[in-house]
Design a protein around this motif. Structure first.
Motif, short mmCIF file in Angstrom:
data_model
loop_
_atom_site.label_atom_id
_atom_site.label_comp_id
_atom_site.label_asym_id
_atom_site.label_seq_id
_atom_site.Cartn_x
_atom_site.Cartn_y
_atom_site.Cartn_z
N PRO A 1 0.80 -1.23 0.00
CA PRO A 1 0.00 0.00 0.00
C PRO A 1 0.83 1.28 0.00
O PRO A 1 0.35 2.32 -0.39
CB PRO A 1 -0.86 -0.13 1.26
CG PRO A 1 -0.18 -1.16 2.11
CD PRO A 1 0.50 -2.09 1.17
N GLY A 2 2.06 1.23 0.45
CA GLY A 2 2.89 2.43 0.47
C GLY A 2 3.53 2.76 -0.86
O GLY A 2 4.23 3.78 -0.98
N THR A 3 3.29 1.96 -1.87
CA THR A 3 3.90 2.19 -3.19
C THR A 3 3.36 3.48 -3.80
O THR A 3 2.15 3.74 -3.76
CB THR A 3 3.58 1.01 -4.13
OG1 THR A 3 4.07 -0.20 -3.56
CG2 THR A 3 4.21 1.22 -5.49
N ASP A 4 4.23 4.28 -4.37
CA ASP A 4 3.83 5.51 -5.05
C ASP A 4 3.76 5.22 -6.55
O ASP A 4 4.79 5.18 -7.23
CB ASP A 4 4.87 6.61 -4.78
CG ASP A 4 4.49 7.96 -5.38
OD1 ASP A 4 3.69 7.98 -6.33
OD2 ASP A 4 5.02 8.98 -4.90
N PRO A 5 2.56 4.99 -7.10
CA PRO A 5 2.44 4.62 -8.51
C PRO A 5 3.03 5.65 -9.47
O PRO A 5 3.66 5.29 -10.47
CB PRO A 5 0.94 4.46 -8.72
CG PRO A 5 0.39 4.15 -7.36
CD PRO A 5 1.24 4.96 -6.43
N ALA A 6 2.82 6.93 -9.18
CA ALA A 6 3.31 7.98 -10.07
C ALA A 6 4.84 7.99 -10.11
O ALA A 6 5.45 8.07 -11.18
CB ALA A 6 2.78 9.34 -9.63
N ARG B 1 15.05 -4.36 -9.42
CA ARG B 1 15.32 -4.61 -8.00
C ARG B 1 14.89 -3.42 -7.14
O ARG B 1 14.74 -3.55 -5.92
CB ARG B 1 16.81 -4.87 -7.78
CG ARG B 1 17.29 -6.18 -8.35
CD ARG B 1 18.76 -6.39 -8.10
NE ARG B 1 19.34 -7.35 -9.03
CZ ARG B 1 20.63 -7.55 -9.20
NH1 ARG B 1 21.50 -6.84 -8.49
NH2 ARG B 1 21.07 -8.44 -10.06
N ALA B 2 14.74 -2.26 -7.77
CA ALA B 2 14.30 -1.07 -7.03
C ALA B 2 12.79 -1.09 -6.75
O ALA B 2 12.30 -0.29 -5.95
CB ALA B 2 14.66 0.19 -7.83
N TRP B 3 12.08 -2.00 -7.39
CA TRP B 3 10.64 -2.10 -7.17
C TRP B 3 10.36 -2.64 -5.77
O TRP B 3 11.13 -3.45 -5.24
CB TRP B 3 10.01 -3.03 -8.20
CG TRP B 3 9.69 -2.34 -9.49
CD1 TRP B 3 10.56 -1.66 -10.28
CD2 TRP B 3 8.42 -2.30 -10.13
NE1 TRP B 3 9.90 -1.18 -11.39
CE2 TRP B 3 8.59 -1.55 -11.32
CE3 TRP B 3 7.16 -2.81 -9.84
CZ2 TRP B 3 7.54 -1.30 -12.22
CZ3 TRP B 3 6.11 -2.56 -10.72
CH2 TRP B 3 6.31 -1.83 -11.89
N PRO B 4 9.26 -2.20 -5.14
CA PRO B 4 8.90 -2.77 -3.84
C PRO B 4 8.57 -4.25 -3.97
O PRO B 4 8.17 -4.72 -5.03
CB PRO B 4 7.67 -1.94 -3.43
CG PRO B 4 7.12 -1.43 -4.72
CD PRO B 4 8.29 -1.22 -5.62
N ALA B 5 8.75 -4.96 -2.88
CA ALA B 5 8.48 -6.39 -2.88
C ALA B 5 7.01 -6.65 -3.17
O ALA B 5 6.12 -5.93 -2.71
CB ALA B 5 8.86 -7.00 -1.53
N SER B 6 6.74 -7.69 -3.96
CA SER B 6 5.36 -8.05 -4.27
C SER B 6 4.75 -8.79 -3.10
O SER B 6 5.45 -9.23 -2.18
CB SER B 6 5.31 -8.92 -5.52
OG SER B 6 5.94 -10.15 -5.26
N ARG B 7 3.44 -8.96 -3.15
CA ARG B 7 2.71 -9.66 -2.10
C ARG B 7 3.23 -11.08 -1.94
O ARG B 7 3.35 -11.60 -0.83
CB ARG B 7 1.22 -9.67 -2.43
CG ARG B 7 0.33 -10.35 -1.41
CD ARG B 7 -1.12 -10.27 -1.82
NE ARG B 7 -1.32 -10.86 -3.14
CZ ARG B 7 -2.47 -10.81 -3.80
NH1 ARG B 7 -3.51 -10.16 -3.29
NH2 ARG B 7 -2.60 -11.39 -4.97
#
Length: 200
Positions: free
Chosen positions: A153-158, A193-199
């Protein structure tokens, strides 16, 4: 009674001529590709170019549309076919590494390289809108994964979409500067690798 068509029929293959124009704009950019350059590579006269394609700007608009549906279509396919934003963007970056360094055509991305030193506002806007449209599509897809819980939920899509667009655009310039497919693939993997971890 049949009416004869006025004028002589075109003595060139339009799709082939358009492909040659695409290669010229892709290699040299919009601003530095002159009408005389275009008539030379397309193998047609200036009057034939204007009759078949309109002026240089109109020809370029057709080139951009064709490029988006052919060489540049890999991004849309990835977004449509991959089940997650991470999978789509990762696939897009990996495929860009191959496309941007393919010796069969100029290196990099036409949408990016054709805008260099462009001083024609309409053309600059056309290319900017295309690039920003891609980032908006990235953001929409990332937001869907945040909403579904695939991304935290803390991911910033923009911000993540803008980051992905910056990597893609940077890969184009790196390819123009001589980076190999393998080097760009390594860059793509590092970016993911900079992407947030997936569920999962």
């Amino acid at each position: 009674m049949t009416t004869k068509q006025r004028g002589r029929p075109r003595s060139f293959d339009r799709p082939t001529a358009l492909e040659q124009a695409t290669m010229a704009f892709w290699e040299h950019g919009y601003e530095t590709t002159s009408v005389s350059d275009l008539t030379r590579v397309m193998g047609i006269s200036a009057p034939s170019l204007y009759a078949a394609f309109g002026d240089k700007k109109t020809l370029f608009e057709e080139v951009v549309e064709g490029y988006a549906g052919s060489y540049g279509a890999f991004g849309g396919r990835a977004l449509a076919e991959e089940p997650t934003a991470r999978g789509a963007i990762g696939r897009m970056l990996r495929e860009a590494a191959g496309l941007y360094t393919d010796p069969a055509h100029p290196r990099g991305c036409l949408m990016i390289s054709a805008a260099v030193n462009c001083s024609t506002p309409e053309v600059e806007r056309l290319l900017r809108d295309r690039r920003n449209g891609n980032i908006a599509r990235f953001e929409k897809r990332i937001r869907q994964d945040v909403d579904s819980g695939e991304l935290p939920p803390g991911t910033d899509p923009a911000a993540l979409a803008r980051f992905s667009g910056a990597v893609l655009q940077g890969m184009s310039q790196q390819a123009r500067d001589g980076a190999t497919a393998e080097e760009l693939e390594a860059l793509a993997e590092l970016a993911m690798r900079a992407w947030p971890a997936s569920r999962a």
